[in-house]
Scaffold this motif. Structure first.
Motif, PDB file in Angstrom:
ATOM      1  N   CYS A  80      84.083  -3.838  13.359  1.00 37.72           N
ATOM      2  CA  CYS A  80      82.796  -4.028  12.658  1.00 37.72           C
ATOM      3  C   CYS A  80      81.616  -3.903  13.620  1.00 37.72           C
ATOM      4  CB  CYS A  80      82.763  -5.386  11.977  1.00 37.72           C
ATOM      5  SG  CYS A  80      83.781  -5.480  10.486  1.00 37.72           S
ATOM      6  N   LEU A  81      81.788  -4.384  14.859  1.00 36.34           N
ATOM      7  CA  LEU A  81      80.676  -4.312  15.832  1.00 36.34           C
ATOM      8  C   LEU A  81      80.396  -2.861  16.233  1.00 36.34           C
ATOM      9  CD1 LEU A  81      78.894  -6.558  16.999  1.00 36.34           C
ATOM     10  CD2 LEU A  81      80.256  -6.438  19.094  1.00 36.34           C
ATOM     11  N   VAL A  82      81.445  -2.054  16.307  1.00 42.58           N
ATOM     12  CA  VAL A  82      81.257  -0.624  16.600  1.00 42.58           C
ATOM     13  C   VAL A  82      80.505   0.037  15.449  1.00 42.58           C
ATOM     14  CG1 VAL A  82      82.513   1.579  16.829  1.00 42.58           C
ATOM     15  CG2 VAL A  82      83.232  -0.428  18.148  1.00 42.58           C
ATOM     16  N   LYS A  83      80.869  -0.300  14.219  1.00 36.24           N
ATOM     17  CA  LYS A  83      80.178   0.274  13.047  1.00 36.24           C
ATOM     18  C   LYS A  83      78.720  -0.186  13.030  1.00 36.24           C
ATOM     19  CE  LYS A  83      80.105   2.660   9.172  1.00 36.24           C
ATOM     20  NZ  LYS A  83      78.790   2.306   8.626  1.00 36.24           N
ATOM     21  N   PHE A  84      78.480  -1.446  13.450  1.00 41.16           N
ATOM     22  CA  PHE A  84      77.105  -1.979  13.534  1.00 41.16           C
ATOM     23  C   PHE A  84      76.305  -1.178  14.558  1.00 41.16           C
ATOM     24  CE2 PHE A  84      73.573  -4.681  13.361  1.00 41.16           C
ATOM     25  CZ  PHE A  84      73.291  -5.240  14.596  1.00 41.16           C
ATOM     26  N   ALA A  85      76.904  -0.907  15.707  1.00 40.20           N
ATOM     27  CA  ALA A  85      76.212  -0.105  16.742  1.00 40.20           C
ATOM     28  C   ALA A  85      75.880   1.275  16.181  1.00 40.20           C
ATOM     29  CB  ALA A  85      77.095   0.011  17.986  1.00 40.20           C
ATOM     30  N   TYR A  86      76.833   1.846  15.473  1.00 37.56           N
ATOM     31  CA  TYR A  86      76.633   3.167  14.841  1.00 37.56           C
ATOM     32  C   TYR A  86      75.471   3.087  13.843  1.00 37.56           C
ATOM     33  CZ  TYR A  86      77.859   7.293  12.025  1.00 37.56           C
ATOM     34  OH  TYR A  86      77.837   8.502  11.334  1.00 37.56           O
ATOM     35  N   ASP A  87      75.467   2.064  13.018  1.00 35.80           N
ATOM     36  CA  ASP A  87      74.405   1.909  12.007  1.00 35.80           C
ATOM     37  C   ASP A  87      73.037   1.635  12.652  1.00 35.80           C
ATOM     38  OD1 ASP A  87      76.297   2.266  10.013  1.00 35.80           O
ATOM     39  OD2 ASP A  87      76.565   0.125   9.646  1.00 35.80           O
ATOM     40  N   LEU A  88      73.074   1.044  13.875  1.00 36.92           N
ATOM     41  CA  LEU A  88      71.814   0.798  14.605  1.00 36.92           C
ATOM     42  C   LEU A  88      71.248   2.093  15.189  1.00 36.92           C
ATOM     43  CD1 LEU A  88      72.342  -2.441  16.781  1.00 36.92           C
ATOM     44  CD2 LEU A  88      70.754  -2.162  14.839  1.00 36.92           C
ATOM     45  N   GLY A  89      72.060   3.152  15.177  1.00 33.48           N
ATOM     46  CA  GLY A  89      71.628   4.424  15.756  1.00 33.48           C
ATOM     47  C   GLY A  89      72.185   4.677  17.140  1.00 33.48           C
ATOM     48  N   ILE A  90      73.087   3.795  17.605  1.00 31.64           N
ATOM     49  CA  ILE A  90      73.779   4.060  18.883  1.00 31.64           C
ATOM     50  C   ILE A  90      74.975   4.948  18.516  1.00 31.64           C
ATOM     51  CG2 ILE A  90      74.951   3.055  20.886  1.00 31.64           C
ATOM     52  CD1 ILE A  90      73.585   0.354  20.160  1.00 31.64           C
TER      53      ILE A  90
END
Ligand SMILES: N[C@H](CCC[C@H](N)C(=O)O)C(=O)O
Length: 260
Positions: A80-90
């Protein structure tokens, strides 16, 4: 202080996430984490994570169980944290982040499936027909002929608080291995949630390693959980397990603000 939070779930294992790249949440207390995870008096979640900056990695993961205590590796949380980073634009082809059990690689597929590389596992202990191993968190694996009929809350609690495990705690996985397929069904009592969660990433990883089929070489195990499907790929090398990948969906559920 009013702060922004993000709510994510990975096969029903749900988490509060704070973007802590500016260090704003460094002083978060055990009491605050417990309150935020409370399903009546707070946002409600199985756990809470901070996405921290790190000089040598894309980010650092800090994980806290719903009881407020910082804990060991969370597989679904990592996804989930990786998906959050992705959604943040990282946006990265391969993410490299640091967690309490060391560095992890991960990727977000075009189908939204997040693949997370888990730590190598040197093997497992067999105790009275059950199995004990550490996949980034400690796990007890026991087999059942009808896992959906199991009283996971009571039996899981009894094992977790038994003399053998009460000091450090342990996560307890009940596994049903369907005869004709490589699919298994896993239900988990989670330490630090002190109850059954809809899935447990390090738990299904532990169950998959114990259920391996090919004594040396590549294995892929499909896992059914209350919260949906996960899969675990790995290489069995002698008594060890390497190149272990936990694969499954991870979605943002909602965002919000809360006073802490
Ligand atoms: N409750 C676990 C950590 C979270 C594990 C689980 N949520 C996962 O996805 O691996 C423990 O304290 O060992």
């Amino acid at each position: 202080m009013q702060v922004n939070f993000y709510k994510y779930q990975g096969t029903g294992n749900d988490f509060i996430i704070f973007d802590n790249r500016d260090g704003k949440f460094n002083e978060l207390t055990k009491k605050q984490v417990k309150q935020l995870c409370d399903r009546r008096f707070g946002i409600g979640a199985d756990g809470l994570m901070l996405l921290n900056s790190h000089p040598s990695f894309d980010f650092e993961m800090k994980y806290y169980n719903a009881d407020g205590g910082e804990s060991t590796m969370c597989g679904n949380g990592g996804r989930c944290l990786v998906k959050f980073a992705y959604d943040l634009g990282i946006i990265k082809t391969t993410y490299n982040f640091l967690a309490i059990d060391g560095p992890h690689e991960a990727s977000v597929g075009l189908d939204g499936i997040v693949a997370l590389k888990m730590v190598d596992v040197d093997g497992f202990e067999k105790r009275n027909g059950h199995f004990v191993l550490n996949t980034g968190s400690p796990h007890f694996v026991t087999f059942s002929n009808d896992v959906m009929a199991e009283d996971v809350a009571r039996k899981g609690r009894d094992i977790r608080y038994s003399d053998a495990y009460k000091a450090e705690g342990i996560n307890v996985n009940f596994v049903e291995q369907t005869r004709d397929t490589d699919q298994i069904i896993v239900r988990t009592y989670e330490r630090g949630v002190e109850g059954e969660t809809y899935s447990c990433g390090t738990g299904v990883t532990a169950a998959a390693l114990v259920c391996y089929h090919n004594d040396n070489g590549f294995n892929r195990v499909e896992i059914k959980t209350l919260g949906g499907p996960l899969s675990v790929d790995y290489d069995k090398v002698g008594e060890s397990f390497k190149n272990i990948w936990l694969n499954g969906p991870a979605q943002r559920v909602f965002t919000g603000t809360i006073d802490i």
